[in-house]
Design an enzyme around this catalytic site. Structure first.
Site, PDB file in Angstrom:
ATOM      1  N   TYR A 395     -45.486  12.186  37.475  1.00 43.04           N
ATOM      2  CA  TYR A 395     -44.605  11.150  37.652  1.00 43.04           C
ATOM      3  C   TYR A 395     -43.236  12.300  37.894  1.00 43.04           C
ATOM      4  CZ  TYR A 395     -45.609  10.923  32.857  1.00 43.04           C
ATOM      5  OH  TYR A 395     -45.473  11.288  31.873  1.00 43.04           O
ATOM      6  N   ARG A 398     -42.221  19.257  36.788  1.00 41.45           N
ATOM      7  CA  ARG A 398     -41.392  19.430  35.767  1.00 41.45           C
ATOM      8  C   ARG A 398     -42.490  21.387  35.451  1.00 41.45           C
ATOM      9  NH1 ARG A 398     -41.259  15.981  30.897  1.00 41.45           N
ATOM     10  NH2 ARG A 398     -40.492  14.026  32.790  1.00 41.45           N
ATOM     11  N   SER A 488     -36.343  15.956  30.893  1.00 42.49           N
ATOM     12  CA  SER A 488     -36.234  15.272  29.548  1.00 42.49           C
ATOM     13  C   SER A 488     -36.585  15.758  28.446  1.00 42.49           C
ATOM     14  CB  SER A 488     -37.776  14.211  29.763  1.00 42.49           C
ATOM     15  OG  SER A 488     -37.826  13.119  29.124  1.00 42.49           O
ATOM     16  N   HIS A 489     -37.862  15.435  27.456  1.00 39.70           N
ATOM     17  CA  HIS A 489     -38.047  15.899  26.005  1.00 39.70           C
ATOM     18  C   HIS A 489     -38.794  17.350  25.607  1.00 39.70           C
ATOM     19  CE1 HIS A 489     -41.790  14.760  27.702  1.00 39.70           C
ATOM     20  NE2 HIS A 489     -42.548  15.390  26.538  1.00 39.70           N
ATOM     21  N   LYS A 498     -36.175  14.981  38.395  1.00 35.84           N
ATOM     22  CA  LYS A 498     -36.046  13.802  38.845  1.00 35.84           C
ATOM     23  C   LYS A 498     -36.114  12.444  40.305  1.00 35.84           C
ATOM     24  CE  LYS A 498     -37.649  12.343  33.640  1.00 35.84           C
ATOM     25  NZ  LYS A 498     -37.175  10.975  32.531  1.00 35.84           N
ATOM     26  N   ASP A 622     -33.765  11.398  23.698  1.00 33.46           N
ATOM     27  CA  ASP A 622     -34.991  12.703  24.100  1.00 33.46           C
ATOM     28  C   ASP A 622     -33.292  13.782  24.743  1.00 33.46           C
ATOM     29  OD1 ASP A 622     -34.312  11.328  26.236  1.00 33.46           O
ATOM     30  OD2 ASP A 622     -36.168  11.786  26.992  1.00 33.46           O
ATOM     31  N   ASP A 624     -32.834  13.709  27.997  1.00 36.21           N
ATOM     32  CA  ASP A 624     -32.130  13.033  29.192  1.00 36.21           C
ATOM     33  C   ASP A 624     -31.939  12.054  29.404  1.00 36.21           C
ATOM     34  OD1 ASP A 624     -34.631  12.399  29.614  1.00 36.21           O
ATOM     35  OD2 ASP A 624     -34.863  11.891  31.926  1.00 36.21           O
ATOM     36  N   ASP A 626     -33.703   9.201  27.848  1.00 35.73           N
ATOM     37  CA  ASP A 626     -33.958   7.774  28.416  1.00 35.73           C
ATOM     38  C   ASP A 626     -34.960   7.348  27.564  1.00 35.73           C
ATOM     39  OD1 ASP A 626     -36.169   9.692  29.278  1.00 35.73           O
ATOM     40  OD2 ASP A 626     -36.397   9.399  31.702  1.00 35.73           O
ATOM     41  N   ARG A 627     -35.279   7.821  26.737  1.00 32.29           N
ATOM     42  CA  ARG A 627     -35.988   7.556  25.313  1.00 32.29           C
ATOM     43  C   ARG A 627     -35.472   7.337  24.730  1.00 32.29           C
ATOM     44  NH1 ARG A 627     -40.657  11.823  25.797  1.00 32.29           N
ATOM     45  NH2 ARG A 627     -40.662  11.335  24.116  1.00 32.29           N
ATOM     46  N   HIS A 688     -43.248   7.170  33.393  1.00 34.01           N
ATOM     47  CA  HIS A 688     -41.652   5.891  33.497  1.00 34.01           C
ATOM     48  C   HIS A 688     -42.362   5.487  35.127  1.00 34.01           C
ATOM     49  CE1 HIS A 688     -40.011   9.729  35.800  1.00 34.01           C
ATOM     50  NE2 HIS A 688     -39.819  10.181  34.920  1.00 34.01           N
ATOM     51  N   GLU A 705     -42.594   2.052  26.427  1.00 35.85           N
ATOM     52  CA  GLU A 705     -44.285   3.011  26.317  1.00 35.85           C
ATOM     53  C   GLU A 705     -44.055   3.278  24.712  1.00 35.85           C
ATOM     54  OE1 GLU A 705     -44.962   6.012  29.321  1.00 35.85           O
ATOM     55  OE2 GLU A 705     -42.474   5.204  29.913  1.00 35.85           O
ATOM     56  N   SER A 707     -44.138   6.689  23.907  1.00 29.37           N
ATOM     57  CA  SER A 707     -42.980   7.813  23.714  1.00 29.37           C
ATOM     58  C   SER A 707     -42.007   7.775  23.617  1.00 29.37           C
ATOM     59  CB  SER A 707     -43.055   8.730  25.012  1.00 29.37           C
ATOM     60  OG  SER A 707     -43.503   7.817  26.288  1.00 29.37           O
ATOM     61  N   GLY A 708     -41.073   6.006  23.874  1.00 30.41           N
ATOM     62  CA  GLY A 708     -40.015   5.895  23.311  1.00 30.41           C
ATOM     63  C   GLY A 708     -38.945   5.107  24.807  1.00 30.41           C
ATOM     64  N   HIS A 709     -39.742   5.253  26.512  1.00 27.89           N
ATOM     65  CA  HIS A 709     -38.811   4.480  27.025  1.00 27.89           C
ATOM     66  C   HIS A 709     -39.554   3.026  27.022  1.00 27.89           C
ATOM     67  CE1 HIS A 709     -39.043   8.301  29.595  1.00 27.89           C
ATOM     68  NE2 HIS A 709     -40.102   8.608  29.650  1.00 27.89           N
ATOM     69  N   ALA A 802     -55.332  12.755  29.158  1.00 29.48           N
ATOM     70  CA  ALA A 802     -54.148  14.402  29.566  1.00 29.48           C
ATOM     71  C   ALA A 802     -52.553  14.151  29.682  1.00 29.48           C
ATOM     72  CB  ALA A 802     -54.790  14.649  30.656  1.00 29.48           C
ATOM     73  N   SER A 803     -52.624  14.782  29.458  1.00 28.48           N
ATOM     74  CA  SER A 803     -50.531  14.654  29.607  1.00 28.48           C
ATOM     75  C   SER A 803     -50.004  14.874  30.236  1.00 28.48           C
ATOM     76  CB  SER A 803     -50.125  15.585  28.737  1.00 28.48           C
ATOM     77  OG  SER A 803     -48.350  15.565  28.637  1.00 28.48           O
ATOM     78  N   ASN A 804     -49.078  14.036  31.254  1.00 32.56           N
ATOM     79  CA  ASN A 804     -48.863  14.757  32.525  1.00 32.56           C
ATOM     80  C   ASN A 804     -47.694  15.521  32.579  1.00 32.56           C
ATOM     81  OD1 ASN A 804     -50.037  13.104  34.883  1.00 32.56           O
ATOM     82  ND2 ASN A 804     -49.650  11.346  33.528  1.00 32.56           N
TER      83      ASN A 804
END
Length: 843
Positions: A395, A398, A488-489, A498, A622, A624, A626-627, A688, A705, A707-709, A802-804
């Protein structure tokens, strides 16, 4: 021995002709006649071209003159008439409001009112306010309050709601208290507020006067104008106008708006077809001017055709000047060739060349032009481009900054590809923003250079959080596309992009398409233009017009030295909070902690500051903005899935049956709470971009989410915005007479783990999870595979995905007891070790 030149009978004196016979033309006369014919032919050709150009120019000129002399005159007349009508109504309303302000000031200066406020006796205060308002035309209610005394009164004849409370709050603070219209059940009321006393250093209380709208409505409805539509509107900063009243009909020309001075009101007049017809302009002057330009153009065409094409004059004593190529060839001939060919070649030349009229376009007939023919330049061979694949994620784009990852060259190529894609999808501009990382300026500069080189215009909004980039795509008229330079984080060595095109956040295949375009070099070319626009003030004003806090609150803001620190403190101060800024200085090296609030170690400074300052709560953003993660005075961390429970309760109370989204990492209690409050719970993929697409697809009013979004569609735009989410949380907290710890005590937490991150190579992490899905033995658990593997049991659940955003897999567990939680961990450890026994599973 040279040959004697052969004489041409045509060059000798003409012989006598018999009577009645046409005289024979000499060769010189024939050449002169042919030259004259060529001259006329060239003049005629040039004349036809000039006449054509004259006609085309006069057609364009006629169109422009008609637009400026006829159409624009008609438009100006219509606009002047509409402006006069709107101004007349606005002036009448201004006079009425001025009278009401004088009346309110007189009441606020009354000694009896001041005395009643100081005594703080409700009965006495009510009696004094009632007596003051006796005899005032259209007055519905006159009420006085001391600071903090006003409360919501929804059932009053003149209701007190959040807007009125905010008006009183501003009066207490001696801030601007312009008259406001309050729509109520199809009608509206006029609200005016004043501090008591109206001048001075101290404020004892505030006075609120509520009038019916009859007087202003009469100004609009007694217009009796059949030439257009008169509307009364109210508009706050960064909010859409709200129409209070309209009279008449009209939509034949653009509306004219006249602000009502000293208020949020405006009068709009929209002309009708009758007014447009009445303002018609006769095209007499246009026809006269156009006729003159046509005549002048034709005369100039005739003169130019004669001036530009003239007979060629040979030098005196010479019959012909030979072309340069021939002269050069003769000069370069060898002496022996000159001697051998002097007789034959010289005589042949004087015999043959002089018998031909040489003109410029015929020189090649003689073979005298020795210049080499032109050929098109060969097309450049396609070059293979080395483009890293693993930075083009699910998404966003990065990775680490450096060779093999994110580089300035790659940023330029992304700009070319993204700019081309934006234009092919019908947009011509894109919004660009960046975070505060040390390498973001260079990456942003190269990104913009690539965008401009593709022909895409750039709107640069500077160093702002990602939510402001999304906000700009909704609010700016030029475009619905944007790109944010951020990681981001992630830690300081990372960066990325993004992207949004036509209001849709790019994900999965759309991001891979950007890479494919770079590999193929499939770019558009052009010369885009860059402009700079500031959006921070508009963003803060928009939230201020939407969120109202019912009390004072102290909040600690930890931005982690990231870009949210440039906006969050100012936003919460504008909302009326006592703000304590923590790590809000921008520093892209993140000297205090990484900007990832989902890790407990990054929240320790915030927890300590909240305890130290006795704050009501702390918020962490975070990298940027957004979280969001929240901490409480008792030292509790309110993880986003529990935060989502409170928002679900609040939003579903006004919107029963609405959809609420959450990702696979969230608590199973969330599903039960959403259903319990009448909503429809929907579990979806983490990310996101995925959540935004699902929000649009389902029409959900809320999503979130772990994660904080947090995505709020009610009253907002639906994108993830940590700052706005925090503002809405403050609104909910201040409306309750409870601490934040007491508020969240209603949502008991089950034993659970935070996100557990296990390092796995970027090239192996997805394959590992796929093998676990195919080979894992989880007995009677219910498997969900929309994003990794989540297995739900009757007393708990576990997740592996799996982390993106990094080279790792993430795990999370929740259960009804600590014992069950440990069993779940052991079960997943066992199955993961079967797949890869080298994994470091230390949880």
């Amino acid at each position: 021995m040279s040959k004697k030149p052969v004489s041409d009978p045509a060059d000798s004196a003409p012989e006598s002709s018999t009577d009645g016979a046409t005289p024979r033309m000499t060769r010189a006369e024939r050449r002169a006649m042919e030259a004259q014919q060529q001259l006329y032919k060239k003049r005629h050709q040039l004349l036809f071209i000039l006449v054509g150009v004259t006609i085309a120019v006069n057609a364009l000129l006629g169109f422009w003159l008609y637009e400026s002399m006829v159409v624009q005159t008609e438009r100006q007349r219509v606009q002047d008439a509409a402006t006069a009508r709107a101004g007349k109504a606005a002036s009448a309303i201004e006079s009425y409001l001025a009278e009401r302000r004088v009346e309110l000031t007189r009441w606020a200066q009354n000694p009896a009112l001041l005395s009643a406020l100081q005594s703080d006796e409700a009965g006495a205060l009510h009696n004094v306010a009632t007596l003051l308002g006796v005899g005032s035309e259209n007055l519905l209610a006159l009420r006085a309050f001391t600071s903090g005394q006003a409360r919501i009164q929804p059932n009053h004849q003149a209701p007190l709601r959040y807007a009125e409370l905010d008006l009183l709050r501003r009066a207490y603070r001696r801030q601007d208290t312009l008259p406001e219209a309050a729509p109520i059940d199809g009608v509206w009321q006029l609200q005016l507020a004043s501090a008591v006393p109206p001048q001075g250093d101290s404020v004892t209380g505030a006075l609120l006067a509520t009038y019916s709208a009859d007087a202003i409505n009469q100004i609009i409805t007694t217009n009796q104008d059949t030439l257009g539509r008169l509307s009364l509107r109210q508009e706050f900063s960064s909010a859409r106008p709200f129409e209070l009243l309209n009279d008449g009909a009209g939509q034949a020309a653009p509306a004219v708006t006249r602000k009502v001075a000293g208020s949020y009101l405006s009068v709009e007049y929209t002309p009708s077809a009758a007014l447009v017809a009445q303002s018609k302009e006769l095209p007499g002057m246009w026809l006269l001017v156009l006729s003159l330009t046509v005549v002048v153009g034709l005369v100039l065409s005739l003169l130019l055709s004669r001036v530009l094409v003239r007979p060629k004059k040979a030098p005196a004593g010479e019959g012909l000047v030979l072309p340069k190529q021939y002269v050069d060839a003769q000069a370069e001939a060898k002496p022996e060739q000159d001697g051998e060919r002097a007789g034959a070649s010289g005589n042949a030349l004087s015999q043959d060349i002089l018998d031909i009229e040489v003109i410029e376009e015929d020189e090649d007939i003689l073979g005298l032009d020795h210049s080499a023919p032109r050929r098109p330049a060969p097309a450049p061979a396609p070059q293979a481009r080395e483009v890293p694949d693993d930075v083009f994620r699910s998404y966003d784009i990065r990775g680490e900054v450096g060779p093999g990852g994110i580089t300035a060259e790659l940023a330029h190529q992304i700009g070319l590809a993204l700019g081309s894609e934006v234009q092919e999808q019908g947009e011509h501009s894109i919004i660009v923003a960046r975070d505060a990382r040390t390498h973001s300026p260079e990456l942003c500069e190269q990104l913009i250079a690539g965008l401009l080189a593709s022909g895409c215009d750039v709107i640069n909004i500077g160093v702002v959080p990602t939510p402001l980039m999304h906000f700009a795509t909704f609010e700016l008229d030029q475009t619905s596309s944007g790109v944010m330079v951020t990681a981001s984080h992630n830690a300081a060595p990372y960066n990325g992009f993004k992207m949004v095109i036509n209001g849709e956040t790019l994900a999965d295949g759309a991001i891979k398409d950007i890479r494919s375009r770079i590999v193929a070099g499939k770019y558009l070319e052009g010369d885009g233009q860059e402009q700079h626009i500031e959006v921070v003030a508009d963003y803060i004003d928009r939230i201020f017009s939407d969120v109202a806090l019912a009390g004072d609150i102290r909040v600690v803001v930890d931005a982690g030295n990231a870009v949210a620190g440039s906006v969050a403190p100012a936003l919460f101060e504008e909302l009326g909070c006592d703000v304590i800024a923590l790590h809000c200085e921008l520093d892209g090296s993140f000297p205090n902690h990484n900007p990832d609030p989902s890790l407990e170690e990054n929240l320790q400074d915030l927890l300590a500051k909240v305890r130290e300052t006795d704050a009501d709560l702390g918020v962490a953003f975070d990298g940027d903005g957004d979280r969001l993660v929240v901490v409480t005075p008792a030292g509790h961390i309110i993880w986003p899935d529990h935060l989502l429970m409170l928002f679900a309760k609040d939003i579903l109370s006004r919107n029963p049956g609405a959809d609420v989204l959450f990702d696979v990492k969230c608590s199973k209690q969330l599903n039960q709470i959403i259903s319990g409050y009448g909503g429809r719970p929907i579990m979806w993929k983490t990310g996101h971009s995925h959540m935004k697409h699902k929000m649009i697809e389902t029409g959900a009013l809320l999503g979130g989410e772990y994660s904080g979004h947090i995505f709020i569609k009610e009253r907002w735009y639906g994108f993830d915005d940590g700052l706005y989410t925090a503002a809405r949380l403050l609104e909910i907290i201040t409306l309750r007479d409870q601490s934040i710890d007491d508020v969240f005590a209603a949502f008991p937490m089950l034993p659970s783990t935070p996100e557990i991150r296990v390092a796995v190579a970027e090239s192996e992490k997805f394959a590992l999870v796929e093998k676990l899905i195919a080979q894992g033995e989880f007995q009677n658990g219910k498997a969900t595979t929309i994003d990794g593997l989540r297995v739900d049991f009757s007393k708990g659940w576990g997740l592996v995905r799996a982390s993106n955003t990094g080279a790792e897999i993430t795990l999370r567990f929740e259960a009804e007891s600590e014992a069950v939680l440990e069993k779940l961990k052991l079960l997943f450890k066992r199955e993961l070790k079967k797949i890869d026994n080298t994994l470091n599973l230390d949880f």
